[in-house]
Design an enzyme around this catalytic site. Sequence first.
Site, PDB file in Angstrom:
ATOM      1  N   LYS A   1     -45.661  12.077 -37.786  1.00  0.00           N
ATOM      2  CA  LYS A   1     -47.012  11.571 -37.509  1.00  0.00           C
ATOM      3  C   LYS A   1     -47.775  12.610 -36.705  1.00  0.00           C
ATOM      4  CE  LYS A   1     -50.406   8.699 -37.546  1.00  0.00           C
ATOM      5  NZ  LYS A   1     -51.312   9.864 -37.522  1.00  0.00           N
TER       6      LYS A   1
ATOM      7  N   SER B   1     -53.135   9.781 -31.894  1.00  0.00           N
ATOM      8  CA  SER B   1     -52.665   8.970 -33.022  1.00  0.00           C
ATOM      9  C   SER B   1     -51.151   8.938 -33.186  1.00  0.00           C
ATOM     10  CB  SER B   1     -53.320   9.438 -34.318  1.00  0.00           C
ATOM     11  OG  SER B   1     -54.661   9.001 -34.362  1.00  0.00           O
TER      12      SER B   1
END
Length: 272
Positions: free
Chosen positions: A215, A77
């Site tokens: 992230k 991701s």
Amino acid sequence: MIPRFPLPTLALLVCCAVFFHLSPAASAAPTVVERPDWAKFFTDAGVTGTLVLLEDGARTVQVHDAARAAKGFLPASTFKIPNSLIALETGVAPGPDTVFPWDGTKRSIEAWNADLTLTQALRVSCVPIYQELARKIGPERMKWWVSAMGYGNADIGDAIDTFWLEGKLRISALEQAAFLQRLAHDGLPLSKRTMALVREMLVEERTANGVLRAKSGLTARVVPNVAWWVGWVEKGDKRWFFALNIDADHPEALAARKAVVKTVLASEGIWP
């Protein structure tokens, strides 16, 4: 065939290409310096992995486990960062507030079972929405942009909506940090608007002293699993870029991603 782009975008691409070809600072790789003292933070957290810390303007990049830091892994991701950039630049997502309606399919992650904006989808790491974006971008444009941005080995393979989860795409922790540094300084072949929007989407913490943008990622579809946390800290005009990946072979490893990075940042006087 290279996808067609508006003339302003083409001009920007040419300027960026010339700058990175001619600039000695852009092409000079920093010296890797091992930090064996960071091993205790990994040991205390019960995990094995690597951490890269790159400070703007430094001639060195500090690393725990340099061999692993240079090894490519699936980005999982963390690829939502370039996926967001490409979606915004191509107009597939007009802006960070673009709403993606829930398709009605009940999924195990409750946060995914709702209408989400692009920013919300990034923050809750909604895989279905980013798969939809990748399909709309399409293989040709995706391949071109991933290569143009110099993202890892730039190999998206043939599966347009899973290549970052279980495909051939690989990126190292060192490459992640360098990619984020380019994003922070408008150094990618994209419009400044696109890069500014994604930088804001990545805000994880904002205090009176600075900003933390980051992230996470988890290669849950392959064995062994690898967990990522990548990002950077801003304090005034100073920036520190980090990229961690660890073996996610037990449930506690997921929480350890942020814990290890934040412990190192605190020990270096960087964050909070």
